[in-house]
Design a protein around this motif. Structure first.
Motif, PDB file in Angstrom:
ATOM      1  N   TYR A  79       1.129  -1.361   0.409  1.00  0.00           N
ATOM      2  CA  TYR A  79       0.096  -0.101  -0.007  1.00  0.00           C
ATOM      3  C   TYR A  79       0.695   1.460  -0.059  1.00  0.00           C
ATOM      4  CZ  TYR A  79      -4.140  -2.981   0.684  1.00  0.00           C
ATOM      5  OH  TYR A  79      -4.361  -4.789   0.330  1.00  0.00           O
ATOM      6  N   VAL A  90      -8.954   4.874  -0.468  1.00  0.00           N
ATOM      7  CA  VAL A  90      -9.482   4.467   0.936  1.00  0.00           C
ATOM      8  C   VAL A  90      -8.748   2.927   1.119  1.00  0.00           C
ATOM      9  CG1 VAL A  90     -11.232   2.795  -1.038  1.00  0.00           C
ATOM     10  CG2 VAL A  90     -11.372   3.129   1.585  1.00  0.00           C
ATOM     11  N   GLY A  91      -8.394   2.782   0.531  1.00  0.00           N
ATOM     12  CA  GLY A  91      -7.464   1.648   0.129  1.00  0.00           C
ATOM     13  C   GLY A  91      -6.524   1.564   1.366  1.00  0.00           C
ATOM     14  N   HIS A  98      -9.118   6.590   7.541  1.00  0.00           N
ATOM     15  CA  HIS A  98      -9.488   5.572   6.599  1.00  0.00           C
ATOM     16  C   HIS A  98     -11.456   5.673   6.701  1.00  0.00           C
ATOM     17  CE1 HIS A  98     -11.060   0.968   5.991  1.00  0.00           C
ATOM     18  NE2 HIS A  98     -11.131   1.453   5.346  1.00  0.00           N
ATOM     19  N   ARG A 102     -14.484   6.263   4.198  1.00  0.00           N
ATOM     20  CA  ARG A 102     -14.864   4.436   3.834  1.00  0.00           C
ATOM     21  C   ARG A 102     -16.394   4.837   4.189  1.00  0.00           C
ATOM     22  NH1 ARG A 102     -14.304  -0.902   2.872  1.00  0.00           N
ATOM     23  NH2 ARG A 102     -16.009  -2.726   2.782  1.00  0.00           N
ATOM     24  N   GLY A 260     -11.005  -2.838  -8.559  1.00  0.00           N
ATOM     25  CA  GLY A 260     -11.936  -3.207  -9.182  1.00  0.00           C
ATOM     26  C   GLY A 260     -12.005  -3.427 -11.044  1.00  0.00           C
ATOM     27  N   THR A 263      -8.926  -7.375 -11.031  1.00  0.00           N
ATOM     28  CA  THR A 263      -9.462  -8.308 -10.380  1.00  0.00           C
ATOM     29  C   THR A 263     -10.702  -9.516 -11.195  1.00  0.00           C
ATOM     30  OG1 THR A 263     -11.146  -6.344  -9.315  1.00  0.00           O
ATOM     31  CG2 THR A 263      -8.884  -7.594  -8.343  1.00  0.00           C
ATOM     32  N   THR A 267     -11.066 -12.513 -13.000  1.00  0.00           N
ATOM     33  CA  THR A 267     -12.848 -13.663 -12.565  1.00  0.00           C
ATOM     34  C   THR A 267     -12.811 -14.266 -13.805  1.00  0.00           C
ATOM     35  OG1 THR A 267     -12.366 -12.541 -10.623  1.00  0.00           O
ATOM     36  CG2 THR A 267     -13.771 -14.075 -10.793  1.00  0.00           C
ATOM     37  N   ILE A 325      -1.804 -10.428   0.583  1.00  0.00           N
ATOM     38  CA  ILE A 325      -2.576  -9.203   0.724  1.00  0.00           C
ATOM     39  C   ILE A 325      -1.694  -8.304   2.435  1.00  0.00           C
ATOM     40  CG2 ILE A 325      -4.532  -7.838   1.708  1.00  0.00           C
ATOM     41  CD1 ILE A 325      -5.583  -9.288  -0.485  1.00  0.00           C
ATOM     42  N   ARG A 327      -0.342  -6.255   5.678  1.00  0.00           N
ATOM     43  CA  ARG A 327      -0.267  -5.466   6.652  1.00  0.00           C
ATOM     44  C   ARG A 327       0.993  -5.310   7.713  1.00  0.00           C
ATOM     45  NH1 ARG A 327      -4.793  -5.441   4.713  1.00  0.00           N
ATOM     46  NH2 ARG A 327      -6.472  -5.558   5.153  1.00  0.00           N
ATOM     47  N   PRO A 386     -12.178 -13.363  -0.865  1.00  0.00           N
ATOM     48  CA  PRO A 386     -11.478 -13.870  -1.905  1.00  0.00           C
ATOM     49  C   PRO A 386     -11.810 -12.015  -1.381  1.00  0.00           C
ATOM     50  CG  PRO A 386     -13.894 -14.675  -2.048  1.00  0.00           C
ATOM     51  CD  PRO A 386     -13.019 -14.809  -0.610  1.00  0.00           C
ATOM     52  N   HIS A 392     -10.899  -3.043   6.235  1.00  0.00           N
ATOM     53  CA  HIS A 392     -10.747  -2.766   4.737  1.00  0.00           C
ATOM     54  C   HIS A 392     -11.395  -3.543   4.236  1.00  0.00           C
ATOM     55  CE1 HIS A 392      -7.991   0.329   5.240  1.00  0.00           C
ATOM     56  NE2 HIS A 392      -8.081  -0.562   6.429  1.00  0.00           N
ATOM     57  N   CYS A 394     -13.133  -5.241   0.994  1.00  0.00           N
ATOM     58  CA  CYS A 394     -13.813  -5.389  -0.143  1.00  0.00           C
ATOM     59  C   CYS A 394     -15.243  -4.131  -0.371  1.00  0.00           C
ATOM     60  CB  CYS A 394     -13.500  -6.840  -1.244  1.00  0.00           C
ATOM     61  SG  CYS A 394     -13.896  -5.404  -3.291  1.00  0.00           S
TER      62      CYS A 394
HETATM   63  C1  HEM Z   1     -13.442  -9.891  -7.970  1.00  0.00           C
HETATM   64  C2  HEM Z   1     -13.268  -8.143  -8.185  1.00  0.00           C
HETATM   65  C3  HEM Z   1     -12.602  -8.448  -6.891  1.00  0.00           C
HETATM   66  C4  HEM Z   1     -11.966  -9.319  -5.457  1.00  0.00           C
HETATM   67  C5  HEM Z   1     -11.451 -10.359  -5.508  1.00  0.00           C
HETATM   68  C6  HEM Z   1     -11.416  -8.088  -5.034  1.00  0.00           C
HETATM   69  C7  HEM Z   1     -10.458  -7.818  -3.560  1.00  0.00           C
HETATM   70  C8  HEM Z   1     -10.275  -7.191  -2.444  1.00  0.00           C
HETATM   71  C9  HEM Z   1      -9.268  -7.485  -1.316  1.00  0.00           C
HETATM   72  C10 HEM Z   1      -9.405  -8.753  -1.322  1.00  0.00           C
HETATM   73  C11 HEM Z   1     -10.170  -6.462  -0.657  1.00  0.00           C
HETATM   74  C12 HEM Z   1      -9.228  -6.226   0.946  1.00  0.00           C
HETATM   75  C13 HEM Z   1      -7.446  -6.152   0.488  1.00  0.00           C
HETATM   76  C14 HEM Z   1      -7.274  -5.416   2.465  1.00  0.00           C
HETATM   77  O1  HEM Z   1      -7.158  -6.005   2.855  1.00  0.00           O
HETATM   78  O2  HEM Z   1      -5.946  -4.400   1.831  1.00  0.00           O
HETATM   79  C15 HEM Z   1     -10.177  -5.310  -1.834  1.00  0.00           C
HETATM   80  C16 HEM Z   1     -10.567  -4.186  -1.439  1.00  0.00           C
HETATM   81  C17 HEM Z   1     -11.328  -2.986  -2.089  1.00  0.00           C
HETATM   82  N1  HEM Z   1     -11.586  -3.367  -3.230  1.00  0.00           N
HETATM   83 FE1  HEM Z   1     -12.307  -4.244  -4.676  1.00  0.00          FE
HETATM   84  N2  HEM Z   1     -12.409  -6.704  -5.107  1.00  0.00           N
HETATM   85  C18 HEM Z   1     -13.011  -7.284  -6.319  1.00  0.00           C
HETATM   86  C19 HEM Z   1     -13.378  -5.772  -7.113  1.00  0.00           C
HETATM   87  C20 HEM Z   1     -13.728  -4.975  -6.307  1.00  0.00           C
HETATM   88  C21 HEM Z   1     -14.792  -3.927  -7.283  1.00  0.00           C
HETATM   89  C22 HEM Z   1     -15.377  -4.127  -8.563  1.00  0.00           C
HETATM   90  C23 HEM Z   1     -14.292  -2.222  -6.872  1.00  0.00           C
HETATM   91  C24 HEM Z   1     -15.104  -1.131  -7.065  1.00  0.00           C
HETATM   92  C25 HEM Z   1     -15.502  -1.235  -8.306  1.00  0.00           C
HETATM   93  C26 HEM Z   1     -13.030  -2.385  -5.658  1.00  0.00           C
HETATM   94  C27 HEM Z   1     -12.583  -2.039  -4.412  1.00  0.00           C
HETATM   95  C28 HEM Z   1     -11.991  -1.994  -3.796  1.00  0.00           C
HETATM   96  C29 HEM Z   1     -12.019  -0.912  -2.749  1.00  0.00           C
HETATM   97  C30 HEM Z   1     -12.013   0.450  -2.991  1.00  0.00           C
HETATM   98  C31 HEM Z   1     -11.272  -1.776  -1.959  1.00  0.00           C
HETATM   99  C32 HEM Z   1     -10.332  -1.141  -0.543  1.00  0.00           C
HETATM  100  C33 HEM Z   1     -11.508  -1.127   0.994  1.00  0.00           C
HETATM  101  C34 HEM Z   1     -10.867  -0.556   2.253  1.00  0.00           C
HETATM  102  O3  HEM Z   1      -9.644  -0.647   1.918  1.00  0.00           O
HETATM  103  O4  HEM Z   1     -12.113  -0.583   2.448  1.00  0.00           O
HETATM  104  N3  HEM Z   1     -13.280  -3.716  -5.883  1.00  0.00           N
HETATM  105  N4  HEM Z   1     -11.153  -5.975  -2.788  1.00  0.00           N
END
Ligand code: HEM
Length: 447
Positions: A79, A90-91, A98, A102, A260, A263, A267, A325, A327, A386, A392, A394
């Motif tokens: 990160y 936000v991530g 955060h 969020r 987004g 990922t 898939t 991933i 931390r 997943p 955090h 998704c």
């Molecule tokens: C198959 C599709 C997706 C997978 C497998 C996926 C997976 C993940 C994972 C594992 C995290 C957590 C990361 C962490 O713990 O540090 C995450 C966070 C996040 N994802 Fe996804 N994601 C997908 C699709 C999307 C889409 C479509 C969007 C937005 C349009 C998105 C936006 C975000 C955001 C903004 C975070 C950060 C959230 C936070 O830190 O509060 N993701 N995603």
């Protein structure tokens, strides 16, 4: 598994080279490497050059890191690197900052909004297959990546960008995707070298930022109201009535694209690959789509009437999940038998957890029916992650599931995707795992 005796100093996993640590297996064969670690313990130390990192392989300990003891951790090295272009997305932020971000972005991911985005997602899938011809060979990995970029961009900006801006933006986002993971693994000094790749990467940051800034300026001008994610970000207010600044909005937009696109695109590509090589799954998927949709385009309301399609998506997410991933500990933290020092990088791998035979029977088998309620196939808590877990987790999970299911329904209602046996598919670990070289032949289902 037998627990390791209490040891204040954890030895690194076998295979570390002087100066490089485990960089070579992480670059050359990251997926077999990360999957192999669970046999070494619940917490396994690896070295990325001189930097130690602790890989957590036990689902209960993963839940502690992400959920019950999340206050002991902040976002880690990946990160920090991503913050070079995600800024305060936000991530990349932690703690109060955060939580505020969020809450402010939540309206853009509200269930009612996702129901509205479904039509936009369907249009993206339909435009992807519009030019396909019988017998055409499709580079599925890149076609689905492009489709996902079109879908997220269209949900973000209802107003079309100029073709030139869209092309520049797409190019720069793809360059950023490819550069980001490399930057996590290679030493920081490498980033400063004037290599063509580094120059391209820096140029891509500038271009992506410029295009988004120009779009925000257009949106801020008085006049027509739009119904899209960017408008919701511009309208959102925190408890004190404060809005996101232009810079914060830009950081969230790039974050959504980064998180987004690859990922979801990967898939859908993996789902087509799995369905294409499992005739029984393909038959049942086609039957369900034909029965429920009868040839018409899928809508948001149809999704709950497509349980088999949904199990295909879940099983694809189990087999083909994000692989790394991170931390970082804020102070010394006890995890199982091990005490991690302050500032330690902590890693977990949804990919490895979800293929661990201790949690999933026949883990390499593509078996959508393992998700039938009576089969109880979800493994122990923390083993199927997943989308991550905790604060955090998704925020785009429902967005992604809607987009993937709709894309699969649109494509498989009309086309049977045949795998080419002469072109090997390579599972490549980037921001997520994607099927490099996946070429399939499109055969019309109803010639
Ligand atoms: C198959 C599709 C997706 C997978 C497998 C996926 C997976 C993940 C994972 C594992 C995290 C957590 C990361 C962490 O713990 O540090 C995450 C966070 C996040 N994802 Fe996804 N994601 C997908 C699709 C999307 C889409 C479509 C969007 C937005 C349009 C998105 C936006 C975000 C955001 C903004 C975070 C950060 C959230 C936070 O830190 O509060 N993701 N995603």
């Amino acid at each position: 598994m037998p627990r390791r005796a209490e040891s204040p100093v954890l030895p690194p996993a076998p295979g570390a080279l002087p100066g490089l640590g485990h960089v070579l297996p992480l670059l050359r064969a990251p997926l077999p490497f990360i999957t192999s670690l669970s046999s070494l313990g619940d917490v396994v130390k690896v070295r990325i050059a001189h930097m130690p990192a602790y890989v957590v392989t036990d689902p209960e300990l993963v839940r502690r890191v992400l959920v019950s003891s999340d206050h002991d951790f902040t976002q880690g090295r990946v990160y920090e690197k991503l913050a070079q272009f995600l800024g305060e997305g936000v991530g990349t932020t932690s703690g109060r900052k955060h939580r505020r971000l969020r809450r402010l972005i939540q309206p853009a991911f509200h269930r009612d909004r996702i129901a509205e985005y479904a039509d936009t997602m369907r249009a993206a899938a339909e435009s992807t297959i519009a030019d396909w011809r019988p017998g055409q060979e499709i580079s599925v990995d890149s076609a689905m990546n492009d489709m996902a970029l079109t879908a997220v961009t269209a949900c973000l900006f209802a107003t079309e960008m100029t073709p030139q801006a869209a092309a520049e933006f797409r190019e720069s986002i793809l360059t950023l995707f490819h550069g980001a993971v490399l930057r996590t693994l290679l030493p920081t000094a490498w980033e400063k070298l004037p290599t063509p790749g580094n120059r391209r990467y820096r140029r891509a940051i500038t271009v992506a930022n410029r295009v988004i800034d120009e779009t925000i300026t257009t949106y801020r001008a008085p006049g027509q109201r739009r119904n899209d994610m960017l408008t919701l970000l511009l309208d959102s207010r925190d408890d004190d009535g404060d809005a996101l600044t232009d810079q914060q909005i830009r950081d969230q937009v790039i974050t959504f694209l980064f998180a987004g696109v690859e990922t979801t695109g990967a898939t859908v590509a993996w789902a087509l690959h799995e369905v294409g090589r499992h005739p029984e799954a393909e038959k049942r998927l086609h039957e369900e789509l034909d029965t429920v949709l009868g040839g018409r385009p899928p809508t948001w309301q149809d999704l709950c009437a497509l349980p088999y399609t949904s199990r295909v998506v879940t099983e694809t997410l189990r087999l083909h999940a994000p692989w790394l991933i991170l931390r970082r500990t804020l102070h010394p933290v006890r995890l199982g038998d091990v005490t991690l020092p302050e500032g330690a990088e902590v890693v977990y791998s949804p990919y490895a957890l979800q293929r661990d035979p201790r949690h999933f029977a026949d883990p390499e088998l593509f078996d959508p029916d393992r998700w039938l309620p009576e089969r109880d196939g979800a493994g122990p808590r923390g083993a199927f992650v997943p989308f991550g877990a905790g604060v955090h987790k998704c925020i785009g999970d429902a967005f992604a599931l809607t987009e993937i299911t709709i894309a699969l329904a649109v494509i498989c209602s009309r086309w049977r995707m045949r795998a080419r046996t002469d072109v090997p598919v390579r599972e490549v670990a980037a921001a997520t795992t994607h099927p490099k070289g996946l070429t399939m032949t499109a055969e019309p289902r109803f010639p």
